[in-house]
Design an enzyme around this catalytic site. Sequence first.
Site, PDB file in Angstrom:
ATOM      1  N   ASP A 185       0.881  -1.156   0.000  1.00  0.00           N
ATOM      2  CA  ASP A 185       0.000   0.000   0.000  1.00  0.00           C
ATOM      3  C   ASP A 185       0.926   1.216   0.000  1.00  0.00           C
ATOM      4  O   ASP A 185       2.154   1.076   0.019  1.00  0.00           O
ATOM      5  CB  ASP A 185      -1.008  -0.020   1.157  1.00  0.00           C
ATOM      6  CG  ASP A 185      -0.408   0.129   2.542  1.00  0.00           C
ATOM      7  OD1 ASP A 185       0.809   0.405   2.673  1.00  0.00           O
ATOM      8  OD2 ASP A 185      -1.164  -0.017   3.510  1.00  0.00           O
ATOM      9  N   CYS A 186       0.346   2.410  -0.045  1.00  0.00           N
ATOM     10  CA  CYS A 186       1.191   3.597  -0.226  1.00  0.00           C
ATOM     11  C   CYS A 186       2.204   3.772   0.898  1.00  0.00           C
ATOM     12  O   CYS A 186       3.390   3.975   0.650  1.00  0.00           O
ATOM     13  CB  CYS A 186       0.330   4.841  -0.405  1.00  0.00           C
ATOM     14  SG  CYS A 186      -0.722   5.268   1.003  1.00  0.00           S
ATOM     15  N   SER A 187       1.768   3.668   2.137  1.00  0.00           N
ATOM     16  CA  SER A 187       2.688   3.901   3.253  1.00  0.00           C
ATOM     17  C   SER A 187       3.633   2.723   3.452  1.00  0.00           C
ATOM     18  O   SER A 187       4.777   2.906   3.892  1.00  0.00           O
ATOM     19  CB  SER A 187       1.918   4.206   4.533  1.00  0.00           C
ATOM     20  OG  SER A 187       1.022   3.165   4.842  1.00  0.00           O
ATOM     21  N   ALA A 228       0.472   6.533   6.676  1.00  0.00           N
ATOM     22  CA  ALA A 228       0.732   7.834   6.060  1.00  0.00           C
ATOM     23  C   ALA A 228       0.580   8.957   7.087  1.00  0.00           C
ATOM     24  O   ALA A 228       1.427   9.849   7.172  1.00  0.00           O
ATOM     25  CB  ALA A 228      -0.208   8.048   4.873  1.00  0.00           C
ATOM     26  N   HIS A 235      -3.084   9.429   1.704  1.00  0.00           N
ATOM     27  CA  HIS A 235      -2.226   8.862   0.665  1.00  0.00           C
ATOM     28  C   HIS A 235      -0.849   9.516   0.723  1.00  0.00           C
ATOM     29  O   HIS A 235      -0.727  10.704   1.027  1.00  0.00           O
ATOM     30  CB  HIS A 235      -2.834   9.083  -0.724  1.00  0.00           C
ATOM     31  CG  HIS A 235      -2.090   8.365  -1.809  1.00  0.00           C
ATOM     32  ND1 HIS A 235      -2.020   6.993  -1.867  1.00  0.00           N
ATOM     33  CD2 HIS A 235      -1.356   8.830  -2.846  1.00  0.00           C
ATOM     34  CE1 HIS A 235      -1.273   6.646  -2.927  1.00  0.00           C
ATOM     35  NE2 HIS A 235      -0.867   7.745  -3.524  1.00  0.00           N
ATOM     36  N   HIS A 258       4.454   5.820  -6.290  1.00  0.00           N
ATOM     37  CA  HIS A 258       3.491   5.497  -5.237  1.00  0.00           C
ATOM     38  C   HIS A 258       2.737   4.226  -5.581  1.00  0.00           C
ATOM     39  O   HIS A 258       2.823   3.716  -6.687  1.00  0.00           O
ATOM     40  CB  HIS A 258       2.523   6.671  -5.018  1.00  0.00           C
ATOM     41  CG  HIS A 258       1.601   6.942  -6.163  1.00  0.00           C
ATOM     42  ND1 HIS A 258       0.265   7.171  -5.993  1.00  0.00           N
ATOM     43  CD2 HIS A 258       1.804   7.029  -7.494  1.00  0.00           C
ATOM     44  CE1 HIS A 258      -0.313   7.399  -7.169  1.00  0.00           C
ATOM     45  NE2 HIS A 258       0.605   7.316  -8.093  1.00  0.00           N
TER      46      HIS A 258
END
Length: 134
Positions: A19-21, A39, A68, A80
């Site tokens: 995932d993004c983080s 995040a 995000h 990302h």
Amino acid sequence: MDKRGIPYVWGGTSDRGYDCSGLMLRAYEKAGIELPRTAREQYGAFDRKIDWDRLKPGDLVFFSDLGHVGMISKPGYMVHAPHSGDVVKEEKLSSWRRQAFVGAVRPDPKGVRQWAELREQRSEPVPASLTATL
């Protein structure tokens, strides 16, 4: 950048999916810098915030009420993990991204140490109340 093409997986922190983080967590881990997991925590871990006009490669950029995060890969672009059904990729920073921009940080080991110390202090139990005796 070598993680491009790996699928987005909510909560993912490995090459099976990010995932993004989670992607940012692992990228900075490779650089020897420990980041918090989410995040929102990643943004809050650093006092020094970076303006949109001062972004540099390696800066973490946050969008949509800290929901995000991405990393500046080169001027005008970020890498990302966008969302379910997509893959890790590099994307041009669009006017839509500018409108959703919350802020950015430039992670450094000193800043993360300060965050870890603060987190530790917050988790320490509150001392028991003292009672006066006669």
